[in-house]
Design a protein around this motif. Structure first.
Motif, PDB file in Angstrom:
ATOM      1  N   ALA A  20      37.037  11.879  11.151  1.00 16.43           N
ATOM      2  CA  ALA A  20      35.976  10.855  11.069  1.00 16.43           C
ATOM      3  C   ALA A  20      36.063  10.009   9.698  1.00 16.43           C
ATOM      4  N   ALA A  21      36.247  10.767   8.664  1.00 19.00           N
ATOM      5  CA  ALA A  21      36.202   9.960   7.203  1.00 19.00           C
ATOM      6  C   ALA A  21      37.722   9.408   7.148  1.00 19.00           C
ATOM      7  N   PHE A  22      38.563   9.779   7.929  1.00 18.32           N
ATOM      8  CA  PHE A  22      40.123   9.036   7.946  1.00 18.32           C
ATOM      9  C   PHE A  22      39.824   7.854   8.704  1.00 18.32           C
ATOM     10  N   PHE A  23      39.549   7.803   9.775  1.00 18.89           N
ATOM     11  CA  PHE A  23      39.582   6.674  10.819  1.00 18.89           C
ATOM     12  C   PHE A  23      38.235   5.445  10.164  1.00 18.89           C
ATOM     13  N   PHE A  24      37.162   6.093   9.699  1.00 20.77           N
ATOM     14  CA  PHE A  24      36.129   5.296   9.149  1.00 20.77           C
ATOM     15  C   PHE A  24      36.827   4.594   7.945  1.00 20.77           C
ATOM     16  N   GLY A  25      37.355   5.606   6.986  1.00 22.96           N
ATOM     17  CA  GLY A  25      37.952   4.712   5.706  1.00 22.96           C
ATOM     18  C   GLY A  25      39.054   4.008   6.146  1.00 22.96           C
ATOM     19  N   TRP A  26      39.657   4.040   7.116  1.00 19.54           N
ATOM     20  CA  TRP A  26      40.886   3.060   7.317  1.00 19.54           C
ATOM     21  C   TRP A  26      40.178   1.789   8.297  1.00 19.54           C
ATOM     22  N   SER A  27      39.493   1.776   8.921  1.00 14.81           N
ATOM     23  CA  SER A  27      38.778   0.764   9.392  1.00 14.81           C
ATOM     24  C   SER A  27      37.898  -0.025   8.889  1.00 14.81           C
ATOM     25  N   GLY A  28      37.050   0.763   7.924  1.00 12.93           N
ATOM     26  CA  GLY A  28      36.159   0.200   7.084  1.00 12.93           C
ATOM     27  C   GLY A  28      36.765  -0.638   5.990  1.00 12.93           C
ATOM     28  N   TYR A  29      37.981  -0.047   5.163  1.00 12.44           N
ATOM     29  CA  TYR A  29      38.761  -0.779   4.370  1.00 12.44           C
ATOM     30  C   TYR A  29      39.280  -2.155   4.732  1.00 12.44           C
ATOM     31  N   ALA A  30      39.914  -1.790   5.939  1.00 10.03           N
ATOM     32  CA  ALA A  30      40.424  -3.070   6.783  1.00 10.03           C
ATOM     33  C   ALA A  30      39.484  -4.436   6.854  1.00 10.03           C
ATOM     34  N   TRP A  31      38.240  -3.951   7.166  1.00  9.96           N
ATOM     35  CA  TRP A  31      37.285  -4.958   7.328  1.00  9.96           C
ATOM     36  C   TRP A  31      36.723  -5.358   5.803  1.00  9.96           C
ATOM     37  N   PHE A  32      36.759  -4.616   4.944  1.00  9.32           N
ATOM     38  CA  PHE A  32      36.126  -4.865   3.622  1.00  9.32           C
ATOM     39  C   PHE A  32      37.086  -5.750   2.889  1.00  9.32           C
ATOM     40  N   ALA A  33      38.701  -5.425   3.129  1.00 14.16           N
ATOM     41  CA  ALA A  33      39.596  -6.290   2.456  1.00 14.16           C
ATOM     42  C   ALA A  33      39.295  -7.941   2.933  1.00 14.16           C
ATOM     43  N   LYS A  34      39.295  -7.767   4.323  1.00 15.01           N
ATOM     44  CA  LYS A  34      39.300  -9.273   4.973  1.00 15.01           C
ATOM     45  C   LYS A  34      38.223  -9.873   4.497  1.00 15.01           C
ATOM     46  N   ASP A  35      36.989  -9.367   4.523  1.00 20.61           N
ATOM     47  CA  ASP A  35      35.769 -10.026   4.158  1.00 20.61           C
ATOM     48  C   ASP A  35      35.808 -10.350   2.521  1.00 20.61           C
ATOM     49  N   ARG A  36      36.212  -9.266   1.892  1.00 30.46           N
ATOM     50  CA  ARG A  36      35.981  -9.746   0.447  1.00 30.46           C
ATOM     51  C   ARG A  36      37.034 -10.736  -0.036  1.00 30.46           C
ATOM     52  N   SER A  37      38.119 -10.874   0.729  1.00 27.90           N
ATOM     53  CA  SER A  37      39.234 -11.699   0.172  1.00 27.90           C
ATOM     54  C   SER A  37      38.512 -13.533   0.415  1.00 27.90           C
ATOM     55  N   GLN A  38      37.428 -13.300   1.150  1.00 21.32           N
ATOM     56  CA  GLN A  38      37.041 -14.914   1.436  1.00 21.32           C
ATOM     57  C   GLN A  38      36.140 -15.119   0.164  1.00 21.32           C
ATOM     58  N   THR A  39      35.773 -14.422  -0.809  1.00 23.10           N
ATOM     59  CA  THR A  39      34.752 -14.402  -1.927  1.00 23.10           C
ATOM     60  C   THR A  39      35.762 -14.200  -3.217  1.00 23.10           C
TER      61      THR A  39
END
Length: 239
Positions: A20-39
């Motif tokens: 669960a930590a693996f898939f949450f970390g993977w998907s969570g970082y993918a979302w975070f990187a895309k969102d963070r790159s906007q700011t």
């Protein structure tokens, strides 16, 4: 209900937490990187601006051979990784077909977890899923670079833009935005495949223990974050 319990009883609870930590970390970082790159500038967002600038410069060139060469060179990276991924998938399938022997081999590795053949095969399946995902991302990236090459080939000549005056400048910007977006999407898709490769190294930690699996996942995500948002090359691109 009994079926659900049987499914969850296949793995110890520690392994489920690590998965669960693996898939949450993977998907969570993918979302975070895309969102963070906007700011905040990221390597991908910054290079996408250069891709848009490249497409703008393309409209001023009468001969666009260099642009075709660059597109071809860019597409060789996902092509190479796609070919390599096929070999890795084949190797994992071979290991799955010889689960008993492969499991015995892993048991001989120092600090490797002693598990049943079924759990060992599930770990191989995780790696297989990761590389299948990477293969599809790499091949889609190749196709997107092909689309970018088609757009460059179909772009009007520089003198046609010039003949339209202000309207021509607007069309130049529209083409640069559209073509730059297509090439940028190809790069983003390739980046997804590379991220899967990085996380495959974290998945190898599962063969040792769930704790090492989780620590490796956190470590890989930290490395990805540092390279994407705090690397020296990002500073050079934004300087």
């Amino acid at each position: 209900m009994d079926t659900v319990i049987k499914v969850f009883s296949i793995l110890p609870w520690g392994d489920w937490v690590a998965l669960a930590a693996f898939f949450f970390g993977w998907s969570g970082y993918a979302w975070f990187a895309k969102d963070r790159s906007q700011t905040r500038p990221s390597v991908l967002a910054t290079t996408n601006r250069y891709r848009r600038l490249w497409m703008m410069q393309t409209t001023y060139r009468d001969v666009r051979v260099i642009d075709g060469v660059v597109i071809q060179n860019l597409s060789t990276s996902p092509s190479f990784f796609a070919s390599t991924t096929i070999l890795l998938i084949g190797g994992l399938l071979a290991a799955l077909s010889a689960g008993d022997k492969a499991s015995d081999l892993v048991r001989d590795i120092p600090f490797a977890a002693r598990t049943t053949v079924l759990i060992f095969e599930l770990k191989l399946v995780l790696l297989l899923v990761i590389f299948v995902y990477a293969f599809f991302r790499f091949t889609w990236s190749m196709r997107q670079y092909t689309f970018g090459a088609l757009m460059i080939a179909a772009a009007p000549e520089a003198k046609q833009f010039d003949a339209l005056g202000d309207e021509g400048e607007e069309k130049r910007k529209a083409f640069a935005d559209k073509a730059g977006r297509v090439v940028g999407l190809a790069a983003e898709t390739f980046n997804d495949g590379l991220r899967a490769y990085y996380l495959a190294f974290a998945a190898v930690g599962w063969f040792f223990s769930p704790l090492i699996f989780m620590l490796a996942t956190a470590g890989v995500i930290w490395i990805l974050y540092q390279r994407e948002f705090h690397s020296e090359v990002l500073g050079a691109l934004n300087s």
